[in-house]
Design an enzyme around this catalytic site. Structure first.
Site, PDB file in Angstrom:
ATOM      1  N   ARG A  51       0.819  -1.208   0.000  1.00  0.00           N
ATOM      2  CA  ARG A  51       0.000   0.000   0.000  1.00  0.00           C
ATOM      3  C   ARG A  51       0.854   1.259   0.000  1.00  0.00           C
ATOM      4  NH1 ARG A  51      -1.944   1.142   4.168  1.00  0.00           N
ATOM      5  NH2 ARG A  51      -0.978  -0.386   5.552  1.00  0.00           N
ATOM      6  N   LYS A 191      -8.898  -2.143   0.403  1.00  0.00           N
ATOM      7  CA  LYS A 191      -8.717  -1.291   1.571  1.00  0.00           C
ATOM      8  C   LYS A 191      -9.493   0.022   1.435  1.00  0.00           C
ATOM      9  CE  LYS A 191      -6.184  -3.972   4.093  1.00  0.00           C
ATOM     10  NZ  LYS A 191      -6.816  -4.650   5.250  1.00  0.00           N
ATOM     11  N   HIS A 210     -10.592  -4.654  11.806  1.00  0.00           N
ATOM     12  CA  HIS A 210      -9.530  -5.255  10.997  1.00  0.00           C
ATOM     13  C   HIS A 210      -9.112  -6.537  11.707  1.00  0.00           C
ATOM     14  CE1 HIS A 210      -5.170  -5.086   9.333  1.00  0.00           C
ATOM     15  NE2 HIS A 210      -5.958  -5.743   8.507  1.00  0.00           N
ATOM     16  N   SER A 228      -0.174  -7.057  10.017  1.00  0.00           N
ATOM     17  CA  SER A 228       0.461  -7.977   9.081  1.00  0.00           C
ATOM     18  C   SER A 228       1.660  -8.657   9.732  1.00  0.00           C
ATOM     19  CB  SER A 228       0.912  -7.207   7.834  1.00  0.00           C
ATOM     20  OG  SER A 228       1.533  -8.073   6.914  1.00  0.00           O
ATOM     21  N   LYS A 232      -2.560 -13.577  11.893  1.00  0.00           N
ATOM     22  CA  LYS A 232      -4.024 -13.432  11.874  1.00  0.00           C
ATOM     23  C   LYS A 232      -4.680 -14.429  10.913  1.00  0.00           C
ATOM     24  CE  LYS A 232      -5.121  -9.358  10.492  1.00  0.00           C
ATOM     25  NZ  LYS A 232      -5.627  -9.454   9.102  1.00  0.00           N
ATOM     26  N   THR A 233      -4.176 -14.492   9.693  1.00  0.00           N
ATOM     27  CA  THR A 233      -4.747 -15.408   8.701  1.00  0.00           C
ATOM     28  C   THR A 233      -4.455 -16.859   9.054  1.00  0.00           C
ATOM     29  OG1 THR A 233      -4.573 -13.746   6.950  1.00  0.00           O
ATOM     30  CG2 THR A 233      -4.740 -16.042   6.259  1.00  0.00           C
ATOM     31  N   ASP A 247      -9.825 -11.052   7.336  1.00  0.00           N
ATOM     32  CA  ASP A 247      -9.285  -9.691   7.390  1.00  0.00           C
ATOM     33  C   ASP A 247     -10.243  -8.599   7.881  1.00  0.00           C
ATOM     34  OD1 ASP A 247      -6.963  -8.093   7.011  1.00  0.00           O
ATOM     35  OD2 ASP A 247      -7.780  -7.316   5.150  1.00  0.00           O
ATOM     36  N   ARG A 313       1.354 -12.234  -2.237  1.00  0.00           N
ATOM     37  CA  ARG A 313      -0.013 -12.466  -1.766  1.00  0.00           C
ATOM     38  C   ARG A 313      -0.761 -13.459  -2.658  1.00  0.00           C
ATOM     39  NH1 ARG A 313      -2.073  -9.600   2.968  1.00  0.00           N
ATOM     40  NH2 ARG A 313      -0.531  -7.989   3.418  1.00  0.00           N
TER      41      ARG A 313
END
Length: 530
Positions: A51, A191, A210, A228, A232-233, A247, A313
């Site tokens: 980003r 986003k 988030h 990140s 989390k994932t 997410d 990704r």
């Protein structure tokens, strides 16, 4: 023909709501990407592999003047945005255009009809995976409430458009349109949708988060906050629990719901053994592999190769995960997990938080970047405090989200946990990474309710409760100071981290109750214990 505020000329080719197979054909025919052996679409984003946070702007107008947290946002004038919009319209008139009409939000009460206009077929494929796809009858009556116009080959003129560079993400929340130019990184699209929902939903009493989320066989859901690299994932993709999403979610009066219809997982060093669900989803037809290196002969992805970026990704629809929820909805969470990758090696593998401590750590949003992963970082870990575990996407003041979360936690009796997926036995370079099997074991016990029944100690610095033991977990890990060769060095590192927390939280102190301020770390506790 008009697409909301974005007129399309009759001479343009408009490809509307193409499905996955046809979009893959367009990607290959237009040479936007290549096919992997699995049928996944492999693309590269050029200089922007993440980003462009410094190039994101929000239009400052009478409606947003008092609603936006301007300390954390760059303003663009209404006049600058109008000039940019006019140039986007002119630029797009010479392009073939893809249009995808999608839902943002699994809960029909709060979902947002979203129209994505883009010049790249692979961006249309990406966002078709990431948002929720309407059924044919829903498309017939679809009226967009929000539009994102994505033109990667457009270049902004800084002096004329008021931008920093040729890259721009310009958000007009009042007119409900976002303009993205000068970047091919597809994450900007999703986003932008998330940012608008974060602006819109709090006014309706809905908490945007988030986070990832999953549901146990007992019907009890769990929410995982984390920046990140904190897991989390990975941790939410548990084959024993149903996945809501990885997410972005909302928490309403009915429970929690996924904003998305897909996942956008980091793939660097992705392992078939350690993360079989994500690996399988990343090796299927029409999955988008972004900045993943593939073998030129076999066309197999090499997830260990970081020559393009550490931020490679994989974008795929939720149905690619065998245990994904078909509805994207669940009841109120019974557990909230805040993930941090502590590269200082100070925090315990898990700690139970009071509601005040939960709000403190939510507003803090702490993790640490590892030394050596970024140019100029030197030899020390770099602390990162991203409020609400997603500061770049939270346009309102953090206290808005923090107070919403605190109220919901209290109303529904939620247990809150802080989980360190970072280092133990010393800081990065001296200690070791927290074993994933330890994290999973502790999380399993927390989500089942077993862990809160264990005997606890109060951490002398951070004040939260830490379990003394759990069957199958090395007891020594539960007290980080005991894992360091030099306890005095631990004390020094802990004091340093505590001071960082205090310095960061000072900007929130006047917006929260006194008990939240007191919920932070205190060196006085350590001195009293000694």
């Amino acid at each position: 023909m008009t697409i909301q505020l974005f007129p399309i000329t009759p001479s343009q080719k408009i490809r509307r709501n193409l499905r996955e197979a046809e979009l893959v054909e367009h990607v290959i025919r237009r040479e936007e990407g290549r096919l992997a052996a699995s049928g996944a679409v492999v693309v590269e984003t050029g200089q922007h592999t993440g980003r462009s946070a410094e190039d994101k702007y929000i239009v400052r107008d009478p409606e947003t003047e008092t609603a936006i947290w301007w300390d954390n946002a760059k303003a663009m004038t209404e006049e600058q945005f109008e000039r940019l919009l006019a140039d986007f319209i002119s630029f797009a008139s010479h392009k073939d255009i893809y249009v995808e009409d999608l839902f943002a939000g699994a809960d029909p009460t709060h979902r947002l009809n979203t129209r994505i206009v883009t010049e790249y077929a692979w961006h249309a494929l990406f966002i078709r995976h990431l948002l929720r796809r309407p059924e044919a009858p829903e498309l017939e009556s679809f009226v967009p409430e929000f539009t994102v116009v994505d033109l990667p080959s457009f270049r902004a003129a800084p002096l004329y458009h008021g931008t920093r560079t040729e890259t721009v993400i310009a958000c007009d929340f009042t007119k409900r349109i976002v303009l993205i130019g000068g970047t091919s990184y597809a994450g900007e699209i999703k986003k932008s949708v998330f940012s608008f929902l974060n602006y819109l939903l709090p006014a309706k009493g809905v908490m945007p988060m988030h986070c990832s989320a999953n549901v146990g066989k007992d019907g009890k859901s769990a929410v995982f906050f984390g920046l990140s690299g904190t897991g989390k994932t990975t941790l939410s993709a548990d084959p024993r629990r149903e996945l809501l999403g990885d997410d972005e979610h909302g928490w309403s009066e009915q429970g929690i719901f996924n904003f998305e219809g897909g996942c956008y997982a980091k793939t660097i060093r992705l392992s078939k053994t350690a993360e079989p669900e994500i690996w399988q989803a990343s090796n299927r037809f029409a999955t988008v592999l972004e900045n993943v290196v593939i073998d030129p002969i076999s066309r197999s992805p090499d997830f260990d190769d970081n020559r393009l970026t550490e931020n490679s990704r994989s974008a795929y629809p939720l149905e690619a995960i065998a245990n994904a929820s078909p509805t994207g909805k669940a009841g109120h969470p019974k557990n909230i997990v805040m993930l941090t990758a502590d590269a200082f090696g100070v925090l315990p593998p898990i700690a139970k938080l009071t509601p005040s401590q939960a709000m403190y750590h939510f507003l803090s949003g702490f993790t640490a970047k590892v030394a050596g992963t970024e140019k100029g970082m030197g030899s020390e870990p770099k602390p990162t405090f991203s409020t609400c575990f997603g500061a770049p996407f939270m346009p309102r003041h953090p206290s808005v989200y923090g107070n919403l979360l605190r109220r919901l936690i209290a109303e529904h009796g939620v247990d809150c946990w802080l989980v360190n997926t970072g280092w133990t036995g010393g800081k990065y370079g001296e200690g070791t990474r927290m074993p994933i099997k330890v994290t999973r074991a502790l999380l399993d016990a927390a989500l089942s309710g077993e862990l809160k029944q264990q005997q606890m100690r109060v951490d002398p610095i951070f004040g939260f409760e830490v379990p003394l033991a759990l069957a199958g977990v090395d007891t020594k890990l539960m007290t980080p100071r005991d894992t360091w060769r030099d306890p005095a060095a631990y004390d020094e590192a802990a004091a340093k981290l505590a001071a960082m927390f205090h310095e960061n939280f000072a900007k929130f102190a006047r917006y929260v109750d006194a008990d939240v301020v007191k919920a932070g770390p205190s060196l006085g506790r350590q001195e009293a214990a000694e």
